[in-house]
Write an enzyme that holds these catalytic residues in place. Structure first.
Site, PDB file in Angstrom:
ATOM      1  N   LYS A  13       0.836  -1.211   0.000  1.00  0.00           N
ATOM      2  CA  LYS A  13       0.000   0.000   0.000  1.00  0.00           C
ATOM      3  C   LYS A  13       0.869   1.258   0.000  1.00  0.00           C
ATOM      4  O   LYS A  13       0.623   2.188  -0.765  1.00  0.00           O
ATOM      5  CB  LYS A  13      -0.939   0.034   1.230  1.00  0.00           C
ATOM      6  CG  LYS A  13      -1.919  -1.127   1.295  1.00  0.00           C
ATOM      7  CD  LYS A  13      -2.919  -0.955   2.430  1.00  0.00           C
ATOM      8  CE  LYS A  13      -2.311  -1.034   3.818  1.00  0.00           C
ATOM      9  NZ  LYS A  13      -1.757  -2.358   4.177  1.00  0.00           N
ATOM     10  N   ARG A  88      -9.493   0.266   9.213  1.00  0.00           N
ATOM     11  CA  ARG A  88      -9.042  -1.098   9.471  1.00  0.00           C
ATOM     12  C   ARG A  88     -10.054  -1.899  10.285  1.00  0.00           C
ATOM     13  O   ARG A  88      -9.799  -3.067  10.578  1.00  0.00           O
ATOM     14  CB  ARG A  88      -7.731  -1.057  10.259  1.00  0.00           C
ATOM     15  CG  ARG A  88      -6.470  -1.132   9.402  1.00  0.00           C
ATOM     16  CD  ARG A  88      -5.309  -0.885  10.327  1.00  0.00           C
ATOM     17  NE  ARG A  88      -4.104  -1.539   9.997  1.00  0.00           N
ATOM     18  CZ  ARG A  88      -3.031  -0.948   9.454  1.00  0.00           C
ATOM     19  NH1 ARG A  88      -3.089   0.318   9.106  1.00  0.00           N
ATOM     20  NH2 ARG A  88      -1.929  -1.623   9.267  1.00  0.00           N
ATOM     21  N   ARG A 127      11.793  -5.971   4.714  1.00  0.00           N
ATOM     22  CA  ARG A 127      11.542  -4.539   4.535  1.00  0.00           C
ATOM     23  C   ARG A 127      12.309  -3.690   5.544  1.00  0.00           C
ATOM     24  O   ARG A 127      12.265  -3.931   6.745  1.00  0.00           O
ATOM     25  CB  ARG A 127      10.051  -4.267   4.676  1.00  0.00           C
ATOM     26  CG  ARG A 127       9.698  -2.792   4.563  1.00  0.00           C
ATOM     27  CD  ARG A 127       8.230  -2.590   4.431  1.00  0.00           C
ATOM     28  NE  ARG A 127       7.520  -2.729   5.701  1.00  0.00           N
ATOM     29  CZ  ARG A 127       6.223  -2.531   5.840  1.00  0.00           C
ATOM     30  NH1 ARG A 127       5.493  -2.193   4.794  1.00  0.00           N
ATOM     31  NH2 ARG A 127       5.636  -2.665   7.009  1.00  0.00           N
ATOM     32  N   ARG A 159      11.381  -1.718  11.170  1.00  0.00           N
ATOM     33  CA  ARG A 159      10.284  -1.422  12.100  1.00  0.00           C
ATOM     34  C   ARG A 159      10.174  -2.532  13.134  1.00  0.00           C
ATOM     35  O   ARG A 159      10.301  -3.700  12.799  1.00  0.00           O
ATOM     36  CB  ARG A 159       8.960  -1.332  11.312  1.00  0.00           C
ATOM     37  CG  ARG A 159       8.759  -0.018  10.624  1.00  0.00           C
ATOM     38  CD  ARG A 159       7.591  -0.033   9.681  1.00  0.00           C
ATOM     39  NE  ARG A 159       6.351  -0.566  10.228  1.00  0.00           N
ATOM     40  CZ  ARG A 159       5.176  -0.521   9.577  1.00  0.00           C
ATOM     41  NH1 ARG A 159       5.100   0.044   8.381  1.00  0.00           N
ATOM     42  NH2 ARG A 159       4.094  -1.023  10.119  1.00  0.00           N
ATOM     43  N   ARG A 170       0.007  -9.282  13.383  1.00  0.00           N
ATOM     44  CA  ARG A 170      -0.631  -8.331  12.458  1.00  0.00           C
ATOM     45  C   ARG A 170      -1.466  -9.053  11.405  1.00  0.00           C
ATOM     46  O   ARG A 170      -2.521  -8.565  10.999  1.00  0.00           O
ATOM     47  CB  ARG A 170       0.435  -7.445  11.793  1.00  0.00           C
ATOM     48  CG  ARG A 170       1.014  -6.420  12.777  1.00  0.00           C
ATOM     49  CD  ARG A 170       2.318  -5.871  12.293  1.00  0.00           C
ATOM     50  NE  ARG A 170       2.183  -4.999  11.143  1.00  0.00           N
ATOM     51  CZ  ARG A 170       3.160  -4.767  10.280  1.00  0.00           C
ATOM     52  NH1 ARG A 170       4.339  -5.342  10.412  1.00  0.00           N
ATOM     53  NH2 ARG A 170       2.968  -3.933   9.280  1.00  0.00           N
TER      54      ARG A 170
END
Ligand code: AMP
Length: 218
Positions: A13, A88, A127, A159, A170
């Site tokens: 996204k 969400r 990532r 992160r 998640r």
């Protein structure tokens, strides 16, 4: 152009939003980015959100709804925007519809991207992010020890919630609380589905097909 980019964590996204901003010069409203900024600056919002984010849980609805209301009322979001990471939950989606009605905003599309879980885990564990400008890096494409952003000189980091325990949490949260929104938007005829398994440039092209030609199932 007013759109919501929807999909599981790691679907791309943020990456797609950045490409769309180049194309349409619109505002990119990412609740994740806004919350990380608040955590970094240790604001009241950041202090409230941090423990939820680190654990891979959702920040309470009333907190993020208040945040989005403030942003949508600001000039930056008047013309065109991409909402990334919001809504969400069903209460967030229905609060957003209320806000759109109140502010006279007409949503064009909810672009939903999907990829399978193995690919999500692979993408998220690879990532890295720049602390300064938010540019995304792929760990395997950096030289050993390379930790400085090419764009702004900021520090490249991982992160906390891209670590394995949080990724699993998640994904569970997405399945339970966020995925039901696909039905919510499908029923209102605003959903366009895009296969996020393709490479970045091709997914971008598919999204442009939705926005320019109104193609809604790809
Ligand atoms: P993201 O960068 O979109 O993956 O968001 C990172 C984290 O911020 C999420 O795992 C949540 O803890 C929090 N967050 C972002 N957007 C929302 C939202 N709409 N509702 C609740 N929590 C959110």
């Amino acid at each position: 152009m007013k759109i919501i980019l929807f999909g599981p964590p790691g679907v791309g996204k943020g990456t797609q939003a950045k490409l769309l901003v180049e194309e349409f010069h619109c505002a990119h409203i990412s609740t994740g980015d806004l919350l990380r900024e608040a955590v970094k600056n240790k604001t009241a919002l950041g202090l409230k959100a941090k423990s939820f984010m680190d654990a891979g849980n959702l920040v309470p609805d009333e907190v993020v709804i208040g945040l989005i209301e403030e942003v949508l009322k600001s000039d930056a979001a008047r013309e065109n925007f991409i909402l990334d990471g919001f809504p969400r939950t069903l209460p967030q989606a229905s609060a957003l519809d209320g806000l759109f009605a109140k502010l006279n905003i007409k949503l064009d599309y909810v672009v939903s991207m999907d990829v399978d879980n193995n690919e999500i885990i692979r993408r998220l564990s690879e990532r890295l992010l720049c602390r300064g400008c938010g540019r995304i890096y792929i760990a395997s494409q950096l030289l050993a020890g390379e930790r400085t952003c090419k764009q702004c000189g900021g520090e490249i980091y991982q992160r906390d919630d891209d670590k394995p325990e949080s990724i699993k949490r998640r994904l569970d949260v997405y399945q339970q609380q966020t995925k039901p929104l696909i039905d919510y938007y499908q029923k209102s005829g605003r959903l366009a589905a895009v296969n996020g398994m393709h490479e970045i440039g091709y997914v971008h092209k598919l999204i442009l097909d939705v926005l320019y030609k109104g193609t809604t199932h790809i």
